[in-house]
Structures are given as structure tokens and as C-alpha cells.
Scaffold this motif. Structure first.
Motif, short mmCIF file in Angstrom:
data_model
loop_
_atom_site.label_atom_id
_atom_site.label_comp_id
_atom_site.label_asym_id
_atom_site.label_seq_id
_atom_site.Cartn_x
_atom_site.Cartn_y
_atom_site.Cartn_z
N LEU A 23 11.61 -16.09 0.34
CA LEU A 23 11.55 -15.70 1.75
C LEU A 23 11.42 -16.91 2.67
N ALA A 50 4.79 -5.03 -0.52
CA ALA A 50 4.35 -6.35 -0.06
C ALA A 50 5.56 -7.24 0.26
N TYR A 51 6.57 -7.18 -0.59
CA TYR A 51 7.76 -8.00 -0.39
C TYR A 51 8.53 -7.54 0.84
N ARG A 53 7.45 -5.86 3.42
CA ARG A 53 6.70 -6.10 4.66
C ARG A 53 6.89 -7.54 5.12
N ARG A 54 6.90 -8.47 4.20
CA ARG A 54 7.11 -9.88 4.56
C ARG A 54 8.57 -10.11 4.96
N GLN A 57 9.61 -9.29 8.51
CA GLN A 57 9.11 -10.17 9.55
C GLN A 57 10.12 -11.26 9.91
N CYS A 84 6.88 -0.30 6.34
CA CYS A 84 6.76 -1.76 6.34
C CYS A 84 7.29 -2.40 7.61
N PRO A 86 7.49 -4.09 11.05
CA PRO A 86 6.43 -4.79 11.80
C PRO A 86 5.98 -4.01 13.02
N ARG A 91 -0.34 -9.76 13.69
CA ARG A 91 0.19 -9.95 12.35
C ARG A 91 1.64 -9.47 12.26
#
Length: 464
Positions: A23, A50-51, A53-54, A57, A84, A86, A91
Motif C-alpha cells: 500500500l 483491515a487491508y 480500510r487502509r 484511504q 471500510c 473512510p 483518521r
């Protein structure tokens, strides 16, 4: 990414399913594509919150989910994308990072928050027979914008000799997508031109990759520069043989082939945990035949592993990888970068060993069958890696050696089950008997002397 976009491609797909990218590297690729006016999509390795969500971004304009095989898979994907996306916080998309990671976004942060994930293209990739059969149900899922077909993976997912029937099934599935008024996308189907695919109704066609473009261009330059072996200059010019060609000529074997050639074959290995190509080269030059990229305990990632494989290959060593867990997404990507073997830690049952064999030999499938079904399939079909007979020119590998062999031999990858627990030692005999397991790898740090002897005897009795 910038050069490809400037050449006229409207879409750049960051391939995190099969490529080694991460990423952090993706941010630069998104900026490069946007600077040339192209749209960036991301093919994710799996459905990991988790992946995702990142990844969301970063400002990608769409996600492609591989190995969608049912309506439920599509529903979960749409729900996960919404979960997920944003939100407005320090954050998320409204935070200070938004100006850095989304400098080229077509809409303001406020508009992105208001519209939410509606602006995100959500594509389900079909690459298995099960997924192909489920297309009529997948296209009915609200929120799925596109169905994306991967023809080479489709060919690899079906039994040998039945690839021909895929074209008819693919055409039927394509018609279902257009009937449902969904977007139709996919890789270039061998035997079709890009123009034909657009005429059929495709909205997005991915014709090639950067790996293929670079290699094809380099090969064309070499072919043009070097005269044919039968040409008028054939006996006049002599080309200096590259070091890589010399090594291939001398060592035209993979690690598993060398170890199986004779019962007295041995190899000395070292674990690589520093993620340093220089360290790997020094160790290999010292006389170690095998370098184990330790992703079970070390901090390394797949992008860094590419450099380690090259360093090992330069010194004539074989590179294998110890994966952190039985993860389809991680294994599938690891097998693409050119490792010659896989070690799975904490194997405690024959079922886990079967799952490892399935994922290594059939990386386009997920392991969802019981043990008896897996045993029956292994008996009835020869072992193979991805079967690229459907489109041989499309093979993509990053390693320097394994790519030369996986196209012509099915058992090019060493598959090792690591036994490191007392429970695994108790099941060692059953694990060693699993077809496709080439090696029993012993980690004695948590085993007693009796356990170690039991594992060693099981491996010997099974001729591993």
C-alpha cells in the motif's frame, strides 16, 4: 504507471492479488497515474477488513475482488466496502492525510463523505467454474457495478482437457452481465482482439501488464539487434553469453528436482529475516545452497522478497519461502514472485497438509473440500501449477529461474510441511503420507527428543 498512462491507457490496475506491491508503494502509483489523467483501480488480495480500510484511504477509484464464487461473496464484498469507506474524522477521509493521499481526486472530501462508497467502482472477479456458474446470481446483487472475467485463471481452474468448453460458458456469462445492465470487464481473452471484446459489450478490457510490456519490448529489441542463427551474419558475429544463461545451462533444475534426483542429495540452508539483498548474496556466496525467506517470523514483505530472490539467484542459491500461515491470498502472491518452494509452519494434521498442497498446486482455487474429495481429485489429476496452456504468452513471474520451469514441469515447487508442536509430531505419519508433500521440515525448539525421532521416522517411512 505514468508511462503507461501517457501511452493512452485510461485505467491502471494496481495488482495486489498476484503482484508483490504494497500500500505504501501504491500511493506513488496512484499519483503517477493521476498525473497522466488515468484512473487507478486496485485488485485486492482478499476480503480482509483491515487491508480494505487502509486501501480506501489512498484514493483508488475502484476495487476488484478476486475469486468471487457466489452471491454471498458479492454481498459480503459490497457490505465490506461500505463498512471500510473512510468517514469524516481525523483518521479518515476528512483528516489531514486526505490532502496528501487524494491530491488528484475528482471530488472534494466533503462530496466524498456525502456520496460515500457510491463513487467507488466495485467489481467481482470471476476466475473459477463455481464463479462462472454463479454469475446470474452475482449480477443481481445491488452495489456490484462490474463483473470482471479472468480467462487464464478460468482455464486453470477446470480439469485438464476441458478448457475448450469454457468459451461457451464464458459467452453465456457475458450475456447475463449485459442483460442485468452491469458493467462488463476482464482480461483480454486469447483468440479475441480488443476491438472484438468492445463490440461484444465489454466496458473495460485489461490487455496486458507492465511486466509483459517490458519483457516483450526487450525481447523485440534483442531479436532485431541480433541476427538469426541461419542468417548471413550467423558465423561472423558471436555474442557474449550472459551470466544468467550460463547458470541456466548448467543448473537447469529446481530445488525439488535436485533433492529428488538421488537419496544422497543434500542442501544447506539459512533463514533470511533482515530483508537485505546484500546479506542474502553474502550468505549464498559463502556456500549455502538454500535461502529461506522467513515471513513466519521476520518483518519482510513480498515486495522486498523479489530483491532477495534475485540476490540468491545471482549467487546460484535456491530461494524458498516460509509463509506466516495457510493464507490463500499470501500463498497465491508468493508463488508469483519466483520462489522454488513453500514451507508452512504449525502443520498439525493431514487436512492442513492437503490444504497446503491444494493451494500450491492449484493457486486459482480456494480449499473448500473435505479430505476425501481432495484425495480423489489428486489421484485423478496430475499435479500442476497454474495451467497456462490456455494462453502461454501471458505467463508472469518475477523470479529469474522458476519462470523457466513452471511452464514445462508441474512439480517445480517444493512443498514442505513444518512440524513444530507435539500434536503435529503425533500426526507426523499421516502428514507425511499426504500426496504432494515433498518434505517434512522439523523445528525442534518446542519438541522433545522422542517427538523429533517420531517425525524423522515418519518422514523416512514415507520416503520424503
Amino acid at each position: 504507471a505514468e508511462l503507461v498512462s501517457l501511452a493512452g491507457f485510461e485505467v491502471v490496475v494496481l495488482d495486489h492479488e498476484q503482484g508483490p506491491g504494497d500500500l505504501l508503494n501504491a500511493v506513488s502509483l496512484i499519483h503517477a497515474a493521476a498525473s497522466a489523467g488515468a484512473h487507478a483501480l486496485l485488485r485486492v488480495p482478499g476480503r480482509e477488513p483491515a487491508y480494505l480500510r487502509r486501501a480506501l484511504q489512498l484514493g483508488v477509484e475502484g476495487l476488484i475482488l478476486p475469486q468471487t464464487e457466489s452471491k454471498q461473496d458479492a454481498l459480503d464484498f459490497v457490505a465490506l466496502a461500505k463498512q471500510c469507506w473512510p468517514v469524516s474524522s481525523l483518521r479518515g477521509a476528512g483528516g489531514p492525510a486526505a490532502a496528501v493521499l487524494r491530491p488528484s481526486a475528482a471530488s472534494s472530501a466533503q462530496h466524498l463523505r456525502r456520496r460515500g462508497e457510491e463513487l467507488l467502482l466495485k467489481a467481482c472477479q470471476i476466475e473459477t467454474e463455481a464463479g462462472l456458474a454463479a454469475v446470474p446470481d452475482i449480477v443481481r446483487v445491488d452495489g456490484v457495478d462490474m463483473v470482471f472475467f479472468a480467462p487464464v485463471e478460468l482455464a486453470a481452474s477446470c480439469p485438464r482437457g476441458q478448457e475448450a468448453g469454457l468459451m461457451l460458458a464464458l459467452e453465456t456469462a457475458e450475456a447475463e452481465v449485459k442483460k442485468a445492465r452491469k458493467l462488463l470487464g476482464g482480461m483480454l481473452v486469447p483468440g479475441r482482439t480488443v476491438e472484438q471484446m468492445f463490440v461484444i459489450g465489454y466496458d473495460l478490457v485489461c490487455t496486458t501488464s507492465d511486466v509483459i510490456l517490458i519483457r516483450s519490448a526487450a525481447e523485440n529489441v534483442v531479436l532485431e539487434a541480433k541476427p538469426a542463427a541461419t542468417g548471413p551474419q550467423a558465423g561472423v558475429l558471436r555474442w557474449v553469453e550472459s551470466g544468467r544463461q550460463a547458470r541456466l545451462a548448467q543448473h537447469d533444475e529446481t530445488l525439488v528436482a535436485r533433492l529428488k534426483k538421488g537419496r544422497h542429495a543434500r542442501a544447506l540452508g539459512a533463514l533470511a529475516r533482515l530483508d537485505s539483498p546484500a546479506a542474502v548474496e553474502l550468505v549464498a556466496e559463502s556456500g549455502f545452497e538454500v535461502i529461506v525467506l522467513d515471513h513466519a517470523r521476520g518483518p519482510g514483505d513480498l515486495l522486498g522478497a523479489v530483491g532477495l530472490i534475485h540476490a540468491a539467484s545471482r549467487s546460484g542459491a535456491h530461494a524458498i519461502i516460509r509463509v506466516p500461515a495457510l493464507s490463500h491470498a499470501h500463498l497465491r502472491r508468493a508463488l508469483q514472485i519466483g520462489v522454488e518452494g513453500v514451507i508452512l509452519p504449525h502443520v498439525e494434521s493431514a487436512e492442513e497438509a492437503h490444504a497446503l498442497v491444494e493451494l500450491c498446486l492449484y493457486p486459482s482455487r480456494s480449499y473448500r473440500d473435505d479430505t476425501h474429495a481432495a484425495e480423489a481429485r489428486m489421484r485423478n489429476q496430475p499435479f500442476r501449477r497454474m495451467d497456462f496452456s490456455f494462453a502461454p504468452p501471458l505467463v508472469e513471474f518475477y523470479g529469474q529461474r522458476v519462470a523457466e520451469f513452471t511452464r514445462r514441469q508441474g512439480e517445480a515447487v517444493l512443498i514442505a510441511a513444518q512440524i513444530d508442536t507435539p500434536r503435529g509430531a503425533e500426526e507426523a505419519r499421516a502428514i507425511a503420507k499426504v500426496p504432494g508433500i515433498d518434505m517434512i521440515f522439523v523445528d525442534a525448539s518446542r519438541l522433545s527428543g522422542v517427538d523429533v525421532e517420531r517425525v524423522e521416522e515418519s518422514a523416512r517411512s514415507a520416503a520424503k
